[in-house]
Design a protein around this motif. Structure first.
Motif, PDB file in Angstrom:
ATOM      1  N   CYS A   1     -10.414  -4.896 -12.012  1.00  0.00           N
ATOM      2  CA  CYS A   1     -10.052  -5.142 -10.614  1.00  0.00           C
ATOM      3  C   CYS A   1     -11.152  -5.937  -9.950  1.00  0.00           C
ATOM      4  N   ARG A   2     -10.940  -7.244  -9.883  1.00  0.00           N
ATOM      5  CA  ARG A   2     -12.034  -8.116  -9.466  1.00  0.00           C
ATOM      6  C   ARG A   2     -12.366  -7.998  -7.990  1.00  0.00           C
ATOM      7  N   PHE A   3     -11.395  -7.514  -7.207  1.00  0.00           N
ATOM      8  CA  PHE A   3     -11.648  -7.433  -5.768  1.00  0.00           C
ATOM      9  C   PHE A   3     -11.761  -5.993  -5.310  1.00  0.00           C
ATOM     10  N   LEU A   4     -12.212  -5.147  -6.201  1.00  0.00           N
ATOM     11  CA  LEU A   4     -12.249  -3.724  -5.882  1.00  0.00           C
ATOM     12  C   LEU A   4     -13.091  -3.463  -4.641  1.00  0.00           C
ATOM     13  N   ARG A   5     -12.451  -2.786  -3.677  1.00  0.00           N
ATOM     14  CA  ARG A   5     -13.174  -2.473  -2.443  1.00  0.00           C
ATOM     15  C   ARG A   5     -13.468  -0.978  -2.349  1.00  0.00           C
ATOM     16  N   GLU A   6     -12.506  -0.212  -2.889  1.00  0.00           N
ATOM     17  CA  GLU A   6     -12.635   1.219  -2.656  1.00  0.00           C
ATOM     18  C   GLU A   6     -12.244   2.006  -3.894  1.00  0.00           C
ATOM     19  N   LEU A   7     -13.133   2.872  -4.338  1.00  0.00           N
ATOM     20  CA  LEU A   7     -12.833   3.797  -5.421  1.00  0.00           C
ATOM     21  C   LEU A   7     -13.273   5.176  -4.952  1.00  0.00           C
ATOM     22  N   ASP A   8     -12.290   5.983  -4.576  1.00  0.00           N
ATOM     23  CA  ASP A   8     -12.581   7.231  -3.875  1.00  0.00           C
ATOM     24  C   ASP A   8     -11.933   8.377  -4.643  1.00  0.00           C
ATOM     25  N   LEU A   9     -12.781   9.183  -5.298  1.00  0.00           N
ATOM     26  CA  LEU A   9     -12.273  10.287  -6.103  1.00  0.00           C
ATOM     27  C   LEU A   9     -12.626  11.597  -5.414  1.00  0.00           C
ATOM     28  N   GLN A  10     -11.612  12.272  -4.885  1.00  0.00           N
ATOM     29  CA  GLN A  10     -11.886  13.505  -4.146  1.00  0.00           C
ATOM     30  C   GLN A  10     -11.359  14.708  -4.918  1.00  0.00           C
ATOM     31  N   GLU A  11     -12.255  15.514  -5.391  1.00  0.00           N
ATOM     32  CA  GLU A  11     -11.887  16.788  -5.997  1.00  0.00           C
ATOM     33  C   GLU A  11     -10.849  16.666  -7.102  1.00  0.00           C
ATOM     34  N   ASN A  12     -11.027  15.673  -7.968  1.00  0.00           N
ATOM     35  CA  ASN A  12     -10.119  15.529  -9.096  1.00  0.00           C
ATOM     36  C   ASN A  12     -10.682  16.229 -10.322  1.00  0.00           C
ATOM     37  N   ASP A  13      -9.760  16.556 -11.222  1.00  0.00           N
ATOM     38  CA  ASP A  13     -10.176  17.152 -12.478  1.00  0.00           C
ATOM     39  C   ASP A  13     -10.224  16.040 -13.515  1.00  0.00           C
TER      40      ASP A  13
ATOM     41  N   LEU B   1      -7.870   8.884  -5.078  1.00  0.00           N
ATOM     42  CA  LEU B   1      -7.217   9.973  -5.801  1.00  0.00           C
ATOM     43  C   LEU B   1      -7.725  11.301  -5.264  1.00  0.00           C
ATOM     44  N   VAL B   2      -6.800  12.118  -4.782  1.00  0.00           N
ATOM     45  CA  VAL B   2      -7.174  13.404  -4.211  1.00  0.00           C
ATOM     46  C   VAL B   2      -6.511  14.513  -5.016  1.00  0.00           C
ATOM     47  N   SER B   3      -7.309  15.432  -5.529  1.00  0.00           N
ATOM     48  CA  SER B   3      -6.785  16.585  -6.278  1.00  0.00           C
ATOM     49  C   SER B   3      -5.824  16.172  -7.379  1.00  0.00           C
ATOM     50  N   CYS B   4      -6.146  15.119  -8.074  1.00  0.00           N
ATOM     51  CA  CYS B   4      -5.302  14.665  -9.177  1.00  0.00           C
ATOM     52  C   CYS B   4      -5.912  15.078 -10.512  1.00  0.00           C
ATOM     53  N   GLU B   5      -5.155  14.832 -11.593  1.00  0.00           N
ATOM     54  CA  GLU B   5      -5.681  15.160 -12.910  1.00  0.00           C
ATOM     55  C   GLU B   5      -4.951  14.333 -13.954  1.00  0.00           C
TER      56      GLU B   5
ATOM     57  N   LEU C   1      -3.099   8.751  -4.021  1.00  0.00           N
ATOM     58  CA  LEU C   1      -2.307   9.819  -4.625  1.00  0.00           C
ATOM     59  C   LEU C   1      -2.907  11.173  -4.290  1.00  0.00           C
ATOM     60  N   LYS C   2      -2.028  12.135  -4.067  1.00  0.00           N
ATOM     61  CA  LYS C   2      -2.516  13.493  -3.832  1.00  0.00           C
ATOM     62  C   LYS C   2      -1.723  14.464  -4.701  1.00  0.00           C
TER      63      LYS C   2
ATOM     64  N   SER D   1       0.853  -1.181   0.000  1.00  0.00           N
ATOM     65  CA  SER D   1       0.000   0.000   0.000  1.00  0.00           C
ATOM     66  C   SER D   1       0.889   1.231   0.000  1.00  0.00           C
ATOM     67  N   ILE D   2       0.624   2.152  -0.895  1.00  0.00           N
ATOM     68  CA  ILE D   2       1.471   3.338  -0.949  1.00  0.00           C
ATOM     69  C   ILE D   2       0.666   4.617  -1.119  1.00  0.00           C
ATOM     70  N   PHE D   3       1.119   5.667  -0.460  1.00  0.00           N
ATOM     71  CA  PHE D   3       0.499   6.996  -0.541  1.00  0.00           C
ATOM     72  C   PHE D   3       1.581   7.953  -1.040  1.00  0.00           C
ATOM     73  N   LEU D   4       1.355   8.523  -2.218  1.00  0.00           N
ATOM     74  CA  LEU D   4       2.328   9.414  -2.839  1.00  0.00           C
ATOM     75  C   LEU D   4       1.762  10.811  -2.981  1.00  0.00           C
ATOM     76  N   LYS D   5       2.610  11.807  -2.712  1.00  0.00           N
ATOM     77  CA  LYS D   5       2.167  13.180  -2.941  1.00  0.00           C
ATOM     78  C   LYS D   5       3.064  13.823  -3.979  1.00  0.00           C
ATOM     79  N   GLY D   6       2.493  14.665  -4.798  1.00  0.00           N
ATOM     80  CA  GLY D   6       3.234  15.237  -5.919  1.00  0.00           C
ATOM     81  C   GLY D   6       3.470  16.729  -5.798  1.00  0.00           C
TER      82      GLY D   6
END
Lengths: 571, 176
Positions: free
Chosen positions: A150-162, A132-136, A107-108, A65-70
């Protein structure tokens, strides 16, 4: 502890979950470093350019599991050109090549393409969660790839993306066999979705706990969805436009009555305020309420709603609630920990709240820890009172719409007020200030803000001394962002070693020159000093004395990045 | 973005009481002047620019105040749309054959509605809490619901009234 076999240490480390604690554990001794690194599953990389993906993979072979900020934080406010960087593709490509068993990706402020989304969907068979947070950089076609593969998709969370919206078939791509969905947030999508597919999806997802809809989902569909998902904990209402049809409204009330677990409510993207009363039923259980995207709700309706929310811990609203509305919040929401009050008239017009609302909140809500407050005016007296009432602030962000406005009563700078805040709130980690401020406030911050990690400054200070006080004082400073302040080379170059103890420094519209930046870059090879020249203000052969409009520097082990666009110079 | 030195001229947003101008406030004022509009900060955009949304909006500062683009868009579209939801009903006054039309959703509640109607028809509509001094000159507000029945306005909560009302009628108090 060295007498324990590795498996025992591993088991013990499993209980250490926070990133910081695990980092500390790994620094105790070499054996601990080895063991901790081999079993760490969740990794946080605060700056995607600080390290190469290969090194991360090498150190953490168990990565899942990874959280990357750009992009830097000021990218949120249009200060960073869109193609500055923050591309995630190299990371995904490296993970795929090295057979990393990636399950979760967050990702943020990064750029992610449809190709990348497709690569993710095909390379990681156990992939479960995409946030995905504030991504584009992507379209709904990329989402379709994730949905399909993604057969086991549990979470698809799109926050304020373009997101470029190619219409809603992506939702229908989730196969009928996929019943594992726990969280779905597509509130930021601008286009239509296949409503029948959405209903069927909800019907076959018994574990669904969080659902945030976009504006294209009307009331009657919302009602049907709620009937099928009574165990929802977090609900984002999309379109809530009044329909003069009492039957739908009554059905909605019935559906809402069944949702006994909803603790978090948001959305209301298109709203006719008069039918909010249907939600009064859920209000008593709510711990989190976000109405910051609902400018259609008048102050009186907001207040009516809030009077029912006695358990609220987190509240995000618009300033049309007014000072009086905030007094109602203060007297109703005794458990309030976090509040954000956004401006409803963004064009530096009139904010509807003043220092009165802030003081009321500080008096009524003893548990308040985190505040973001856009207001018309402020006074030192108010800030001093707030500091006394709420010594537990960890995050304090104040934005006066006119950023150089002095104390509204005494016409003095607001140095004393913010000084009181940093002196009283010993655990303060994040601070953002505005109003008329001199070097004095920075002296206070340097002296008292011992736990401060992130500081945002705009239109403040008189001389280089201001920034020097800061750099001298705040030992735990990680992120410093400055715009429109008179700080120059003397401040920038005072303590160059400091920047290696920090994640990043942003300076725009200040007094630093090209020569100063070059000098810094030369002294500190492990910093990337970037000049962002997006308006072609500087030529390649520019004079060293020329002022730099935008500079962003960050520590890195990865050297100069290879994906910088033409207008970004790394010195 | 240019940057000015200290300036002695006051711009409209600075407190007129504050004697001297620091270089930072002139930064901010320079920022705004460079956008070369004749917009002064005292103007409230929402009232003045609804007819011509293209002029000032795109010349507004995009990086102040520090709010995210999503919020900025949501607020801007709210300004341009004014009332997106409307619900117009016919209103007749007893004795006057030509009626009017009224947007119920533009009102916050019964009081707001009665105020508008009082002005529209130049009368005073009896309201349950009001003192009745001269009941012959007062009127009463009634409405027709979806089932075709005529009822007095005000008995049910506003939110329940809206879905059921079809049209309004102002009748003389003494004819009931």
């Amino acid at each position: 502890m060295n007498y324990f076999p590795d498996e025992v240490l591993e088991h013990i480390f499993d209980f250490v979950t926070s990133q910081r604690d695990r980092n500390s554990v790994s620094q105790v001794c070499k054996p601990w470093y080895k063991i901790e690194s081999s079993c760490r599953q969740k990794v946080f990389v605060g700056n995607c350019y600080a390290i190469s993906p290969e090194r991360v993979i090498e150190r953490f072979p168990g990565l899942k599991s990874i959280f990357l900020k750009g992009k830097p934080h000021f990218a949120d406010f249009n200060l960073v050109p869109h193609d500055w960087g923050g591309f995630v593709y190299p990371w995904i490509e490296a993970f795929a090549r090295n057979n990393v068993g990636l399950e979760e990706l967050k990702l943020k402020r990064m750029i992610i393409s449809d190709e990348c989304l497709e690569l993710i969907s095909r390379s990681f068979p156990n992939f479960k969660s995409l946030v995905l947070v504030s991504c584009e950089g992507f379209t709904t076609d990329g989402l379709a790839a994730i949905a399909s593969n993604c057969r086991f998709l549990r979470e698809l969370d799109l926050q304020e993306n373009d997101v470029e919206d190619h219409r809603g078939h992506w939702l229908s791509c989730i196969p009928d066999t996929c019943t594992s969905l726990v969280s779905l947030n597509f509130a930021c999508l601008k286009g239509d979705v296949n409503l029948a597919a959405l209903e069927r999806l909800v019907a076959r997802s018994p574990n669904l706990r969080s659902l945030r809809l976009n504006h294209a989902v009307p009331l009657d569909i919302l009602q049907k969805i709620l009937m099928r998902a009574p165990h929802l904990v977090d609900l984002g209402v999309g379109s809530y436009v009044h329909d003069p049809d009492s039957e739908t409204y009554n059905k909605l009330v019935t559906a809402i009555r069944r949702c006994k677990s909803v603790k978090s409510l948001s959305g209301f993207l298109d709203v006719a305020p008069h039918c909010l009363s249907a939600f009064h039923l859920i209000c008593p259980r709510l711990t989190s309420l976000n109405l910051s995207y609902a400018p259609g709700i008048h102050g009186t309706e907001l207040v009516k709603l809030i009077r029912h929310c006695r358990k609220l811990q987190r509240l995000w609203i618009l300033d049309c609630i007014g000072d009086e509305g905030l007094e109602v919040v203060a007297s109703t929401c005794k458990d309030l920990q976090e509040i954000r009050v956004f401006p409803s008239d963004p064009f530096v017009g009139n904010a509807a709240v003043t220092e009165v609302g802030l003081v009321a909140l500080s008096r009524g809500c003893p548990k308040l820890q985190s505040i973001l407050y856009f207001c018309q005016q402020m006074t030192n007296a108010a800030l001093i009172t707030v500091a006394k009432n709420c010594p537990n602030f960890t995050r304090f962000r104040l934005c006066i719409l006119d950023p150089t406005k002095p104390d509204a009563v005494t016409n003095q700078p607001l140095d004393e007020g913010f000084g009181a805040i940093v002196h009283s709130c010993k655990g303060l980690r994040r601070l953002s200030m505005s109003g008329q401020l001199t070097d004095q406030v920075f002296l206070y911050i340097g002296m008292y803000a011992e736990q401060l990690e992130m500081l945002s400054i705009a239109f403040a200070g008189d001389t280089d001394k201001g920034m020097q006080y800061l750099l001298n004082g705040c030992k735990k400073l990680r992120k410093l962002e400055i715009r429109d302040c008179p700080f120059g080379n003397a401040a920038l170059l005072m303590d160059v070693g400091k920047y290696e103890t920090m994640r990043s420094l942003w300076m725009s519209s200040c007094e630093i020159t090209l020569g100063g930046c070059k000098s810094l870059a030369k002294k500190m090879p492990r910093l990337n000093v970037e000049i962002i020249n997006d308006n072609d203000q500087m030529e390649v052969s520019a004079d060293d004395r020329q002022k730099v409009e935008k500079m962003y520097l960050y520590r890195t082990l990865a050297g100069q990045r290879k994906d910088a666009p033409e207008f970004v110079w790394t010195l | 973005m240019g940057r000015g030195g200290t300036s002695s001229s006051s711009s409209s947003f600075e407190s007129s009481n504050y004697p001297s101008v620091s270089s930072n406030s002139s930064n901010f004022s320079q920022l705004k002047r460079d956008l070369s509009t004749d917009l002064r900060l005292g103007l409230s955009i929402s009232t003045s620019q609804q007819d011509n949304p293209s002029t000032p909006s795109d010349q507004q500062l995009l990086d102040w105040p520090p709010i995210k683009p999503f919020l900025r868009e949501a607020l801007a579209s709210e300004e341009n749309e004014c009332n997106s939801a409307t619900f117009f009903v016919k209103v007749y006054m007893e004795g006057i054959p030509i009626g009017r039309k009224l947007n119920l959703l533009a009102h916050e509640g019964y009081q707001d509605l009665v105020q508008t109607l009082d002005q529209m028809f130049n009368t005073s509509i009896l309201w349950p809490e009001m003192d009745v001094e001269n009941s012959e000159q007062c009127h009463v507000l009634t409405y027709e619901d979806k089932e075709g029945d005529w009822l007095i306005v005000g008995d049910v909560p506003w939110e329940m009234f809206l879905p059921s009302v079809r049209r309004l009628k102002i009748t003389r108090a003494d004819s009931l």
